[in-house]
Write a protein that holds these residues in place. Structure first.
Motif, PDB file in Angstrom:
ATOM      1  N   SER A  69      42.234  52.536-143.196  1.00 24.05           N
ATOM      2  CA  SER A  69      40.930  52.131-142.655  1.00 24.05           C
ATOM      3  C   SER A  69      40.726  50.625-142.706  1.00 24.05           C
ATOM      4  CB  SER A  69      39.816  52.837-143.444  1.00 24.05           C
ATOM      5  OG  SER A  69      38.581  52.174-143.308  1.00 24.05           O
ATOM      6  N   THR A  70      40.431  50.045-141.550  1.00 26.41           N
ATOM      7  CA  THR A  70      40.179  48.605-141.465  1.00 26.41           C
ATOM      8  C   THR A  70      38.956  48.200-142.288  1.00 26.41           C
ATOM      9  OG1 THR A  70      38.947  49.037-139.427  1.00 26.41           O
ATOM     10  CG2 THR A  70      41.220  48.288-139.196  1.00 26.41           C
ATOM     11  N   TYR A  71      37.882  48.956-142.149  1.00 29.17           N
ATOM     12  CA  TYR A  71      36.653  48.597-142.860  1.00 29.17           C
ATOM     13  C   TYR A  71      36.807  48.793-144.371  1.00 29.17           C
ATOM     14  CZ  TYR A  71      34.204  48.098-138.404  1.00 29.17           C
ATOM     15  OH  TYR A  71      33.805  47.678-137.157  1.00 29.17           O
ATOM     16  N   SER A  72      37.645  49.752-144.781  1.00 29.21           N
ATOM     17  CA  SER A  72      37.946  49.895-146.206  1.00 29.21           C
ATOM     18  C   SER A  72      38.630  48.636-146.725  1.00 29.21           C
ATOM     19  CB  SER A  72      38.853  51.100-146.456  1.00 29.21           C
ATOM     20  OG  SER A  72      38.172  52.317-146.253  1.00 29.21           O
ATOM     21  N   TRP A  77      38.007  46.439-133.588  1.00 28.73           N
ATOM     22  CA  TRP A  77      38.936  45.361-133.901  1.00 28.73           C
ATOM     23  C   TRP A  77      38.255  44.002-133.806  1.00 28.73           C
ATOM     24  CZ3 TRP A  77      42.937  46.171-136.698  1.00 28.73           C
ATOM     25  CH2 TRP A  77      43.608  47.397-136.630  1.00 28.73           C
ATOM     26  N   ARG A  78      37.370  43.835-132.824  1.00 25.19           N
ATOM     27  CA  ARG A  78      36.654  42.559-132.716  1.00 25.19           C
ATOM     28  C   ARG A  78      35.665  42.402-133.868  1.00 25.19           C
ATOM     29  NH1 ARG A  78      36.845  37.888-132.816  1.00 25.19           N
ATOM     30  NH2 ARG A  78      35.096  36.631-132.086  1.00 25.19           N
ATOM     31  N   ASP A  79      34.985  43.485-134.214  1.00 24.79           N
ATOM     32  CA  ASP A  79      34.004  43.452-135.301  1.00 24.79           C
ATOM     33  C   ASP A  79      34.676  43.130-136.632  1.00 24.79           C
ATOM     34  OD1 ASP A  79      31.318  43.851-136.349  1.00 24.79           O
ATOM     35  OD2 ASP A  79      32.063  45.733-137.186  1.00 24.79           O
ATOM     36  N   VAL A  80      35.808  43.762-136.890  1.00 20.26           N
ATOM     37  CA  VAL A  80      36.550  43.520-138.130  1.00 20.26           C
ATOM     38  C   VAL A  80      36.998  42.060-138.189  1.00 20.26           C
ATOM     39  CG1 VAL A  80      38.711  44.030-139.332  1.00 20.26           C
ATOM     40  CG2 VAL A  80      37.266  45.897-138.520  1.00 20.26           C
ATOM     41  N   ALA A  81      37.460  41.530-137.064  1.00 18.26           N
ATOM     42  CA  ALA A  81      37.886  40.127-137.032  1.00 18.26           C
ATOM     43  C   ALA A  81      36.719  39.203-137.339  1.00 18.26           C
ATOM     44  CB  ALA A  81      38.486  39.800-135.669  1.00 18.26           C
ATOM     45  N   ARG A  82      35.546  39.505-136.774  1.00 19.81           N
ATOM     46  CA  ARG A  82      34.356  38.680-137.041  1.00 19.81           C
ATOM     47  C   ARG A  82      33.976  38.728-138.512  1.00 19.81           C
ATOM     48  NH1 ARG A  82      31.813  41.072-132.199  1.00 19.81           N
ATOM     49  NH2 ARG A  82      30.809  42.518-133.652  1.00 19.81           N
ATOM     50  N   ARG A  83      33.910  39.943-139.058  1.00 20.63           N
ATOM     51  CA  ARG A  83      33.487  40.112-140.452  1.00 20.63           C
ATOM     52  C   ARG A  83      34.497  39.474-141.408  1.00 20.63           C
ATOM     53  NH1 ARG A  83      29.287  43.205-141.304  1.00 20.63           N
ATOM     54  NH2 ARG A  83      29.843  43.634-143.473  1.00 20.63           N
ATOM     55  N   GLY A 112      30.173  52.506-144.856  1.00 19.42           N
ATOM     56  CA  GLY A 112      30.513  51.306-144.111  1.00 19.42           C
ATOM     57  C   GLY A 112      30.511  50.038-144.939  1.00 19.42           C
ATOM     58  N   ASP A 113      31.402  49.128-144.592  1.00 10.49           N
ATOM     59  CA  ASP A 113      31.497  47.857-145.289  1.00 10.49           C
ATOM     60  C   ASP A 113      30.172  47.103-145.266  1.00 10.49           C
ATOM     61  OD1 ASP A 113      32.942  45.501-146.447  1.00 10.49           O
ATOM     62  OD2 ASP A 113      32.461  44.630-144.492  1.00 10.49           O
ATOM     63  N   ASP A 114      29.419  47.246-144.185  1.00 11.07           N
ATOM     64  CA  ASP A 114      28.155  46.519-144.082  1.00 11.07           C
ATOM     65  C   ASP A 114      27.061  47.101-144.974  1.00 11.07           C
ATOM     66  OD1 ASP A 114      27.933  48.844-142.606  1.00 11.07           O
ATOM     67  OD2 ASP A 114      26.896  47.925-140.915  1.00 11.07           O
ATOM     68  N   ARG A 115      27.360  48.180-145.673  1.00 11.00           N
ATOM     69  CA  ARG A 115      26.395  48.768-146.617  1.00 11.00           C
ATOM     70  C   ARG A 115      26.775  48.503-148.073  1.00 11.00           C
ATOM     71  NH1 ARG A 115      24.088  48.821-142.557  1.00 11.00           N
ATOM     72  NH2 ARG A 115      22.918  50.503-141.559  1.00 11.00           N
ATOM     73  N   LEU A 116      27.824  47.722-148.288  1.00  8.18           N
ATOM     74  CA  LEU A 116      28.294  47.490-149.656  1.00  8.18           C
ATOM     75  C   LEU A 116      27.227  46.845-150.533  1.00  8.18           C
ATOM     76  CD1 LEU A 116      30.298  47.315-151.961  1.00  8.18           C
ATOM     77  CD2 LEU A 116      31.412  45.391-150.793  1.00  8.18           C
ATOM     78  N   GLU A 117      26.608  45.784-150.042  1.00  8.48           N
ATOM     79  CA  GLU A 117      25.592  45.101-150.847  1.00  8.48           C
ATOM     80  C   GLU A 117      24.425  46.027-151.154  1.00  8.48           C
ATOM     81  OE1 GLU A 117      27.876  41.803-148.843  1.00  8.48           O
ATOM     82  OE2 GLU A 117      27.162  43.798-148.297  1.00  8.48           O
TER      83      GLU A 117
END
Length: 202
Positions: free
Chosen positions: A15-18, A68-74, A187-192
């Protein structure tokens, strides 16, 4: 810090987001006063139960291009460059078994981050023994003992049990974070947000 709240970090090596979460979770958790429990599992059986034969990012091309674009941005915000591996998603079975074999020895987090970097920052194939060996050595583990341990019936059973537990918790994707009171964040964007909930609750 004694009696720190614990956050379960459920992740899939393919998983990319992982990957994004794995490379930043320890620093954020330390700052929040939260302990992280690394829990590798397999998404394949969960996807199969939904009738999917591959990652939804492959099944739905527009979603895949966006991912893939979102992961690159993040990743870029954290000073990382993402390299898309030739094979996606990769076979993560041996990687997950190796990780679980290292849980008691304490090298599971370091092995996991090394393998994520190899896969998504260098484009390596994590199903290859040479890549796994390099990640083990980087984590301070001995491949000569780690591989036999990963092939034991105990570790194989543990991975199946972890994947079934993930399913029973309602986990449907990775990364997923589960707090001590059972709150689930995907999701990675929910980590915080997950770390904040683990620390302070509702």
């Amino acid at each position: 810090m004694p009696n720190r709240p614990v956050l379960d970090f459920w992740y899939e090596f393919a998983s990319t987001y992982s990957c994004l979460s794995a490379l930043r979770i320890e620093e954020l958790a330390e700052a929040a006063g939260v302990a992280v429990r690394w829990r590798p599992f397999l998404l394949g059986p969960i996807f199969a139960a939904q009738g999917w034969t591959s990652s939804p990012f492959n099944l739905y091309p527009n979603k895949g291009r966006y991912m893939w674009r979102d992961v690159a941005r993040r990743a870029g915000r954290n000073g990382l460059a993402i390299v898309r591996p030739e094979v996606f998603p990769q076979n993560s079975l041996v990687a997950a078994r190796l990780a679980l074999a290292g849980r008691e020895a304490g090298w599971l987090p370091a092995f996991s981050t090394a393998l994520f970097r190899a896969q998504f920052c260098e484009g390596r194939n994590i199903a290859e023994e040479a890549v796994l060996n390099a990640a083990l050595r980087e984590a301070g583990a001995d491949p000569a003992s780690a591989f036999p341990a990963s092939r034991s019936e105990e570790v194989k059973g543990r991975l199946k049990a972890e994947t079934e537990l993930a399913k029973s918790l309602g986990i449907f994707g990775a990364p997923t974070f589960v707090t001590g009171d059972g709150e689930l964040f995907w999701g990675d964007d929910r980590l915080e947000e997950a770390l904040s909930w683990a620390k302070d609750g509702r």
